[in-house]
Design a protein around this motif. Structure first.
Motif, short mmCIF file in Angstrom:
data_model
loop_
_atom_site.label_atom_id
_atom_site.label_comp_id
_atom_site.label_asym_id
_atom_site.label_seq_id
_atom_site.Cartn_x
_atom_site.Cartn_y
_atom_site.Cartn_z
N GLN A 194 0.83 -1.20 0.00
CA GLN A 194 0.00 0.00 0.00
C GLN A 194 0.87 1.25 0.00
O GLN A 194 1.86 1.34 0.73
N ILE A 195 0.49 2.20 -0.85
CA ILE A 195 1.17 3.48 -0.97
C ILE A 195 0.16 4.60 -0.79
O ILE A 195 -0.87 4.62 -1.47
N ASN A 196 0.42 5.53 0.11
CA ASN A 196 -0.41 6.73 0.24
C ASN A 196 0.14 7.82 -0.67
O ASN A 196 1.35 8.09 -0.66
N THR A 197 -0.71 8.46 -1.45
CA THR A 197 -0.24 9.44 -2.41
C THR A 197 -1.31 10.50 -2.68
O THR A 197 -2.48 10.32 -2.33
N VAL A 198 -0.89 11.59 -3.29
CA VAL A 198 -1.84 12.59 -3.77
C VAL A 198 -1.78 12.67 -5.29
O VAL A 198 -2.43 13.51 -5.90
N ASP A 199 -1.00 11.78 -5.91
CA ASP A 199 -0.81 11.81 -7.37
C ASP A 199 -0.69 10.39 -7.91
O ASP A 199 0.40 9.92 -8.25
N ILE A 200 -1.85 9.70 -7.99
CA ILE A 200 -1.84 8.32 -8.49
C ILE A 200 -1.41 8.28 -9.94
O ILE A 200 -0.64 7.39 -10.35
N ASP A 201 -1.90 9.21 -10.76
CA ASP A 201 -1.55 9.21 -12.18
C ASP A 201 -0.05 9.36 -12.37
O ASP A 201 0.56 8.71 -13.23
N GLY A 202 0.56 10.24 -11.56
CA GLY A 202 2.01 10.41 -11.65
C GLY A 202 2.74 9.13 -11.28
O GLY A 202 3.76 8.79 -11.89
#
Length: 489
Positions: A397-405
């Motif tokens: 699991q990765i927390n992110t604000v830029d899945i597309d990136g």
């Protein structure tokens, strides 16, 4: 987070299998190659050794000296040519004689001995640089000086009076007979001068004890040198040191399954478990303390332990525990969050002097930066293994604000996932990319059992990808559905 609170990064242990460096009872005695064989004998006699590791001036292991080598050297020594056949120094000679000697004239020389050793019967043959051993009654002291002797060892009884010879070379009074003095000087030869090339076993500090036991058991060698990574000597071990060596003692925190733990956990003694996850199929050899609770973060449990003991954590520890709770619960947005987590976080924020909302958002955003991470690091920084019926799975699991990136590097991510699948025989590798702003997760599934994901979430994967609205918790919103789906397959 560690930098924010100015905390040093803790050491990462790749394994807790007992290693040679974990032995607490080892032998530290050794001998330098320039030390005398007398010193080697003294150590062997005192410590009841039959051999010793030999090190050079840089403390690096170069050989082993056995007591039989010293004995054979004695038998082969020619007294007259001892300083030619076995190079030694005046310092070593003094080390052998000092307990029975005193310098009564001149300055004692230093460095390598260049001459021969001459006794009473050879006083007429003295040449420049020779070392002379004589008595009060020889009458050749002056002649020895004229012939160029380097030093005179005068063998006397401890009650004898020494006349003033008025000569310009050093005289050493030795309160022993000539024969005994010859014997002690012969013990001054350096260890390196009697050593022969030999094959012997030695270990590294990082060697596992289980790997060296058979070597030690089958070897005729009794003492085994241990070296550090740079080749310097660490210690010497014997079979007795590993016979009753205890297990490493550990406390499992935030996990309880062997597959999720450090390498070698099966060899350790588990003292306690502090966790907020489901319990898998693990066994212990004896009873242990278990502190578990249905909360969103293990630090909520740990904070409770502090309170039970009447201990108030300092600001740094409080800040670290607060960070864990805010991260695990996504600032209380995760379905795993409980009132106990919220209460603990607010109390810890008060101790740490932090605004948990402001600090938490800054922390989560900072934690989503993956610019300096490789694909391997991204998929393993928060990855857990699970056995689900006939399926071996890994969920990262990765927390992110830029899945597309993040997915711009999809090819490299899938390559890293495929390598992990092949290496560990996973049926499924699921990468969960959680959007901490939009409160949901995009998943990327790889392996020969991706239908497990489709059945578990009642979705259709499009090119291995799907969006799971409102899903942010691996523990409560992903694993239970995969487990349920595996039971019917």
């Amino acid at each position: 987070i560690l930098d924010y609170f100015n905390v040093e990064k803790p050491q990462l242990l790749a394994t807790i299998k007992p290693q040679v460096k974990d032995l607490t009872k080892v032998e530290k005695e050794l001998i330098k190659e320039t030390d005398s064989i007398q010193k080697a004998l003294e150590i062997m006699t005192t410590e009841n050794y039959s051999s010793l590791p030999v090190v050079n001036k840089n403390n690096k292991l170069v050989n082993m000296v056995h007591i039989s080598e010293i004995a054979n050297a004695y038998l082969e020594m020619s007294t007259r040519d001892i300083f030619f056949d076995y190079e030694t120094t005046f310092e070593n000679v003094w080390e052998s004689l000092k307990d029975f000697s005193v310098i009564i004239s001149g300055v004692y020389p230093t460095g390598k001995i260049e001459g021969r050793l001459r006794g009473v019967s050879e006083l007429a043959k003295i040449s420049k640089g020779d070392v002379v051993i004589t008595t009060l009654f020889s009458g050749h002291i002056k002649n020895a000086e004229k012939a160029g002797a380097k030093i005179i060892f005068l063998c006397v009884d401890k009650n004898d009076q020494i006349p003033d010879y008025n000569i310009n070379i050093p005289i050493v009074r030795v309160n022993k007979g000539i024969f005994k003095t010859f014997k002690m000087i012969s013990q001054s030869v350096p260890v390196k001068s009697i050593l022969k090339h030999k094959t012997f076993s030695h270990f590294n500090t990082t060697d596992f004890i289980e790997d060296i036991q058979d070597i030690m058991k089958e070897s005729s060698q009794t003492n085994f040198p241990v070296v550090n990574e740079d080749g310097t000597i660490f210690s010497t071990i014997r079979s007795k040191h590993i016979m009753n060596f205890g297990k490493n003692e550990v406390i499992l925190v935030v996990h309880n399954e062997n597959s999720q733990s450090v390498d070698g956990i099966e060899t350790a003694k588990i003292l306690e478990i502090v966790d907020h996850h489901k319990f898998g199929n693990f066994e212990t050899s004896e009873p242990l303390m278990i502190r578990a609770a249905a909360v969103g973060c293990t630090c909520t449990i740990i904070y409770r332990l502090f309170k039970e003991e009447g201990i108030i954590p300092d600001k740094t520890i409080a800040g670290l525990m607060l960070s864990a709770i805010l991260s695990d619960t996504l600032i209380f947005k995760s379905p795993t969050c409980t009132p106990k987590d919220i209460k603990a976080a607010k109390e810890l924020a008060n101790i740490a002097g932090l605004d948990y909302q402001s600090y938490g958002m800054k922390m989560l955003i900072a934690g989503t930066s993956l610019e300096d991470k490789t694909p391997d690091e991204i998929i393993t920084m928060d990855m857990k293994e699970f056995s689900m019926g006939n399926f071996q799975t890994a969920v990262a699991q990765i927390n992110t604000v830029d899945i597309d990136g993040l997915l711009n590097n999809r090819k490299d991510l899938e390559s890293a996932m495929s390598t992990m699948i092949d290496k560990n025989n996973y049926n499924l590798f699921l990468l969960v990319m959680t959007d901490i702003v939009n409160n949901g997760s995009k998943i990327l599934a790889l392996g020969d059992s991706t239908e497990l994901v489709e059945k578990g979430f009642n979705i259709e994967l499009i090119d291995g990808i799907a969006w799971l609205e409102g899903v942010v918790s691996r523990k409560k919103q992903i694993i239970p559905f995969l487990v349920a789906a595996s039971q019917g397959m």
